[in-house]
Design a protein around this motif. Structure first.
Motif, PDB file in Angstrom:
ATOM      1  N   ASP A 231       0.838  -1.211   0.000  1.00 50.57           N
ATOM      2  CA  ASP A 231       0.000   0.000   0.000  1.00 50.57           C
ATOM      3  C   ASP A 231       0.871   1.259   0.000  1.00 50.57           C
ATOM      4  OD1 ASP A 231      -2.298  -1.509   0.153  1.00 50.57           O
ATOM      5  OD2 ASP A 231      -2.608  -1.193   2.301  1.00 50.57           O
ATOM      6  N   ILE A 232       1.883   1.235   0.856  1.00 48.95           N
ATOM      7  CA  ILE A 232       2.698   2.443   1.026  1.00 48.95           C
ATOM      8  C   ILE A 232       3.694   2.604  -0.124  1.00 48.95           C
ATOM      9  CG2 ILE A 232       4.472   3.508   2.502  1.00 48.95           C
ATOM     10  CD1 ILE A 232       2.963   2.162   4.898  1.00 48.95           C
ATOM     11  N   ILE A 233       4.352   1.506  -0.502  1.00 44.87           N
ATOM     12  CA  ILE A 233       5.433   1.611  -1.488  1.00 44.87           C
ATOM     13  C   ILE A 233       4.894   1.633  -2.923  1.00 44.87           C
ATOM     14  CG2 ILE A 233       7.512   0.496  -2.401  1.00 44.87           C
ATOM     15  CD1 ILE A 233       7.955  -0.617   0.491  1.00 44.87           C
ATOM     16  N   ASP A 234       4.001   0.712  -3.259  1.00 46.01           N
ATOM     17  CA  ASP A 234       3.505   0.649  -4.643  1.00 46.01           C
ATOM     18  C   ASP A 234       2.344   1.609  -4.882  1.00 46.01           C
ATOM     19  OD1 ASP A 234       4.790  -1.858  -6.113  1.00 46.01           O
ATOM     20  OD2 ASP A 234       4.449  -2.415  -4.030  1.00 46.01           O
ATOM     21  N   LEU A 235       1.427   1.657  -3.913  1.00 42.37           N
ATOM     22  CA  LEU A 235       0.188   2.411  -4.150  1.00 42.37           C
ATOM     23  C   LEU A 235       0.245   3.818  -3.569  1.00 42.37           C
ATOM     24  CD1 LEU A 235      -2.250  -0.551  -3.357  1.00 42.37           C
ATOM     25  CD2 LEU A 235      -1.455   0.188  -5.600  1.00 42.37           C
ATOM     26  N   LYS A 236       1.381   4.152  -2.940  1.00 44.87           N
ATOM     27  CA  LYS A 236       1.618   5.521  -2.426  1.00 44.87           C
ATOM     28  C   LYS A 236       0.530   5.993  -1.454  1.00 44.87           C
ATOM     29  CE  LYS A 236       5.040   5.776  -5.418  1.00 44.87           C
ATOM     30  NZ  LYS A 236       6.084   4.844  -4.979  1.00 44.87           N
ATOM     31  N   MET A 237      -0.016   5.070  -0.698  1.00 44.21           N
ATOM     32  CA  MET A 237      -1.013   5.468   0.310  1.00 44.21           C
ATOM     33  C   MET A 237      -0.316   6.092   1.509  1.00 44.21           C
ATOM     34  SD  MET A 237      -3.643   2.359   0.739  1.00 44.21           S
ATOM     35  CE  MET A 237      -4.337   1.512  -0.652  1.00 44.21           C
ATOM     36  N   SER A 238      -1.086   6.852   2.272  1.00 45.93           N
ATOM     37  CA  SER A 238      -0.552   7.340   3.553  1.00 45.93           C
ATOM     38  C   SER A 238      -0.499   6.151   4.517  1.00 45.93           C
ATOM     39  CB  SER A 238      -1.457   8.431   4.127  1.00 45.93           C
ATOM     40  OG  SER A 238      -2.639   7.847   4.644  1.00 45.93           O
ATOM     41  N   LEU A 239       0.292   6.308   5.564  1.00 42.92           N
ATOM     42  CA  LEU A 239       0.408   5.238   6.559  1.00 42.92           C
ATOM     43  C   LEU A 239      -0.966   4.884   7.131  1.00 42.92           C
ATOM     44  CD1 LEU A 239       2.155   3.448   8.420  1.00 42.92           C
ATOM     45  CD2 LEU A 239       2.473   5.437   9.896  1.00 42.92           C
ATOM     46  N   LYS A 240      -1.738   5.898   7.448  1.00 44.42           N
ATOM     47  CA  LYS A 240      -3.052   5.673   8.068  1.00 44.42           C
ATOM     48  C   LYS A 240      -4.006   4.954   7.093  1.00 44.42           C
ATOM     49  CE  LYS A 240      -6.386   6.415  11.138  1.00 44.42           C
ATOM     50  NZ  LYS A 240      -6.675   5.257  11.989  1.00 44.42           N
ATOM     51  N   GLN A 241      -3.996   5.391   5.834  1.00 46.43           N
ATOM     52  CA  GLN A 241      -4.852   4.719   4.836  1.00 46.43           C
ATOM     53  C   GLN A 241      -4.466   3.249   4.725  1.00 46.43           C
ATOM     54  OE1 GLN A 241      -3.787   7.105   1.444  1.00 46.43           O
ATOM     55  NE2 GLN A 241      -5.829   8.020   1.296  1.00 46.43           N
ATOM     56  N   SER A 242      -3.173   3.029   4.704  1.00 43.08           N
ATOM     57  CA  SER A 242      -2.681   1.670   4.564  1.00 43.08           C
ATOM     58  C   SER A 242      -3.096   0.813   5.752  1.00 43.08           C
ATOM     59  CB  SER A 242      -1.165   1.723   4.420  1.00 43.08           C
ATOM     60  OG  SER A 242      -0.591   0.558   4.903  1.00 43.08           O
ATOM     61  N   ILE A 243      -2.935   1.362   6.943  1.00 46.92           N
ATOM     62  CA  ILE A 243      -3.262   0.618   8.162  1.00 46.92           C
ATOM     63  C   ILE A 243      -4.749   0.263   8.221  1.00 46.92           C
ATOM     64  CG2 ILE A 243      -3.547   0.971  10.669  1.00 46.92           C
ATOM     65  CD1 ILE A 243      -0.771   2.220  10.712  1.00 46.92           C
ATOM     66  N   ASP A 244      -5.580   1.203   7.842  1.00 47.42           N
ATOM     67  CA  ASP A 244      -7.022   0.993   7.979  1.00 47.42           C
ATOM     68  C   ASP A 244      -7.644   0.198   6.824  1.00 47.42           C
ATOM     69  OD1 ASP A 244      -6.989   2.307  10.355  1.00 47.42           O
ATOM     70  OD2 ASP A 244      -7.845   4.189   9.610  1.00 47.42           O
ATOM     71  N   GLY A 245      -6.917   0.057   5.733  1.00 46.10           N
ATOM     72  CA  GLY A 245      -7.493  -0.592   4.545  1.00 46.10           C
ATOM     73  C   GLY A 245      -7.873  -2.047   4.804  1.00 46.10           C
ATOM     74  N   PRO A 246      -8.859  -2.552   4.051  1.00 43.75           N
ATOM     75  CA  PRO A 246      -9.302  -3.939   4.263  1.00 43.75           C
ATOM     76  C   PRO A 246      -8.232  -4.957   3.863  1.00 43.75           C
ATOM     77  CG  PRO A 246     -10.404  -2.983   2.357  1.00 43.75           C
ATOM     78  CD  PRO A 246      -9.612  -1.875   2.985  1.00 43.75           C
ATOM     79  N   ARG A 247      -8.154  -6.050   4.587  1.00 45.76           N
ATOM     80  CA  ARG A 247      -7.078  -7.028   4.402  1.00 45.76           C
ATOM     81  C   ARG A 247      -7.594  -8.350   3.836  1.00 45.76           C
ATOM     82  NH1 ARG A 247      -3.709  -3.830   4.664  1.00 45.76           N
ATOM     83  NH2 ARG A 247      -3.093  -2.683   6.504  1.00 45.76           N
ATOM     84  N   PHE A 248      -6.651  -9.072   3.219  1.00 44.19           N
ATOM     85  CA  PHE A 248      -6.942 -10.447   2.790  1.00 44.19           C
ATOM     86  C   PHE A 248      -5.828 -11.347   3.312  1.00 44.19           C
ATOM     87  CE2 PHE A 248      -3.692 -10.361  -0.504  1.00 44.19           C
ATOM     88  CZ  PHE A 248      -3.628  -9.017  -0.866  1.00 44.19           C
ATOM     89  N   HIS A 249      -6.139 -12.630   3.416  1.00 44.96           N
ATOM     90  CA  HIS A 249      -5.164 -13.549   4.022  1.00 44.96           C
ATOM     91  C   HIS A 249      -5.300 -14.944   3.434  1.00 44.96           C
ATOM     92  CE1 HIS A 249      -2.867 -15.658   7.123  1.00 44.96           C
ATOM     93  NE2 HIS A 249      -3.893 -16.457   7.322  1.00 44.96           N
TER      94      HIS A 249
END
Ligand code: DON
Length: 555
Positions: A473-491
């Protein structure tokens, strides 16, 4: 009621009876992100008093043991990954260890079948706790006296703090277990149910912390505290003895390091599987343009899942305590091996996990991660745990702290899934003195040799995947840290062969993945990430996960 002692008197702005959460904030000098507002504020205050990131981390760890009893602990263990501003890396392993009397089949009945809950409930589930010894080892890098760093936790335990709604719920739902698995009543069980706003006072824990403050690690591993632990063992068939406690020592591990798209990523080595998994997965997807594929699209999720499947299969086979099992770390993360693992990947086509063995995934997951960056740029990431929420539910009588159920992280029998549905074999079989395989993934990132990020999460086997997805999220998609943390996850964890999606995952992607042949399981939420990023203006941007009471502080 008032705070009579030194720390809170000197810091009247930190009020244990009235505090608020801060979810995202940029600070000029130093920041902490942790699972609890009070712990984060204490860490920040310690740095303002002249402490560095290590001082803050130690104070946060002890504070969380008081204000976040489901996962903060002195009865558990964890990993500290740190980078000093001079570039020195420190991988401190204070993971629990199997007691001397532990043996390979200790959780199997005469027929060789696993007992229902011996590795998860009661004292027999407990590994030798490592947290207190870990903090004393970490103190070698700190500046302030240890007594000063333990003091806030003592005052919080002695005078109490106000519990949040989620803490009240957690205590209430574990009430019966606390009573069943502990030899005597504790501060966690009172007559009525807990509700948000109640004050939790932990007198016995305060006394234990005072013994540690006065006598160092021996205040825990020897003397009255050790005797109380051993006495508690008798109540539910535990096997930790005085020698186990006295002999426990943290170990240093050389961190896992690799490059990803201009970022240098540093994570934890075995006995955590986290760093190897992260390196494998990120190297597997590095040739692809994730930004072009888009955030949480079927194309990107399928690619990332296929990397997860391959890496987690290696986890089950090859990873364990490196002092007992030769983990082929170099090969597992080598470019050649990783490339070969992805050679059968076809975009848009679901892979297979040959063995189909539907493990039960346990939903409750409580571990805790916190991140600290100080004014000089020292970075500390600690993930620490009791394993399950409130560990094995046993509170040590007289000592007031909860014991871990980390023994369940061993493979109790080849192919038998643990609490997280993870299977394993010989590499992670139980042996006296061995440390159980972990998924905890405290992670640091530098760019051009400058501090950039510290991040991590709880969540059992989902942890490496959360960090992996967060970094993309942060490196490829250039999201902010907070956006990345809160985004929905898959596993995906190889076995069982399904993708778990967090409940707010985009519906269209879910349907597209199903059409590709994936089995989808929906799940409430994954983990709680807490991170600090050093932004290009030199500030510390701290972010706490929306999923919990996580909160940031700094100055
Ligand atoms: O070390 C491990 O991988 C597990 N004991 C961590 C447990 C965990 O993350 C539970 N919480 N969320």
């Amino acid at each position: 009621m008032g705070f009579g002692q030194t720390f809170f008197k000197a810091h009247p702005s930190i009020n244990p009876y009235h505090y608020e959460m801060a979810k995202e904030k940029s600070f000029d000098h130093a920041a902490v992100a942790s699972a609890h507002a009070l712990a984060s504020m204490i860490g920040a205050a310690i740095m303002q008093e002249g402490g560095n990131a290590f001082d803050a981390a130690i104070a946060v760890q002890f504070s969380l043991a008081v204000v976040f009893p489901e996962a903060g602990n002195i009865g558990g263990g964890g990993f500290m990954l740190a980078r000093k501003v001079n570039g020195e890396l420190i991988g401190l392993d204070f993971r629990e260890e199997a007691p001397a009397k532990a043996s390979k089949d200790m959780y199997l009945d005469e027929k060789g079948n696993p007992y229902a809950d011996k590795s998860t409930r009661g004292a027999l589930a407990s590994g030798i706790p490592g947290s207190v010894a870990g903090m004393f080892s970490a103190h070698a890098y700190a500046k302030l006296p240890m007594a000063q760093l333990i003091e806030p936790a003592i005052e919080l335990a002695e005078f109490g703090f106000v519990v949040s709604e989620s803490e009240a719920k957690g205590l209430n739902s574990n009430r019966n277990s606390f009573i069943k698995f502990s030899s005597s009543a504790s501060a966690f069980t009172k007559k009525e149910n807990w509700k948000a706003g109640d004050t939790l006072i932990q007198t016995e824990l305060a006394a234990t912390l005072k013994r540690i403050q006065a006598n160092g690690a021996a205040g825990f591993y020897e003397g009255p505290t050790a005797s109380m632990i051993v006495k508690e063992m008798a109540h539910s068939g535990g096997i930790i003895n005085l020698n186990d406690l006295k002999n426990y020592a943290p170990k240093y591990r050389t961190p896992i390091e690799f490059e990803y798209k201009g970022h240098h990523i540093i994570s934890f080595a075995p006995p955590s599987s986290g760093g190897i998994l992260l390196a494998q997965m990120m190297k597997m997807i590095a040739p692809f343009d994730l930004a072009k594929m888009g955030n949480n699209t079927a194309a990107s999720v399928s690619l990332m899942v296929e990397a997860q499947r391959r890496a987690y299969a290696d986890r089950a086979e090859h990873m364990g305590d490196p002092d007992f099992w030769k983990v082929p770390t170099k090969t597992l993360i080598s470019d050649t091996y990783v490339k070969q693992r992805m050679s059968d990947y076809v975009a848009g086509v679901k892979g297979t996990s040959k063995l189909i063995n539907a493990g039960q995934i346990h939903e409750s997951e409580q571990t805790t991660h916190f991140s600290v960056v100080d004014k000089d740029g020292n970075m500390v990431a600690i993930t620490t745990t009791l394993n399950d929420s409130y560990g094995n539910k046993t509170i040590v009588a007289g000592a007031g702290f909860i014991l871990n159920n980390e023994m369940d992280d061993f493979s109790i029998k080849p192919g038998v899934p643990n609490m997280y549905g993870a299977i394993g074999g010989e590499a992670n079989a139980i042996q006296a003195g061995k440390r159980m395989l972990s998924s905890m993934t405290p992670t640091l990132v530098t760019v051009n040799n400058q501090p950039f990020l510290t991040i991590g999460s709880p969540g059992g086997t989902t942890i490496p995947n959360q960090v992996y997805e967060g970094l993309v999220d942060i490196i490829d998609l250039k999201m902010s840290l907070k956006q990345s943390i809160d985004g929905p996850r898959f596993h995906h964890q190889w076995m069982p062969d399904n993708i778990m999606l967090e409940s707010d995952f985009p519906e269209a992607t879910e349907q597209a993945l199903k059409a590709m042949g994936y089995t989808i399981m929906k799940r409430g939420r994954f983990g709680r990430m807490d991170g600090v990023q050093i932004t290009s203006d030199g500030k510390r941007m701290a972010a706490g996960d929306k999923r919990g009471d996580d909160s940031v502080a700094g100055y």
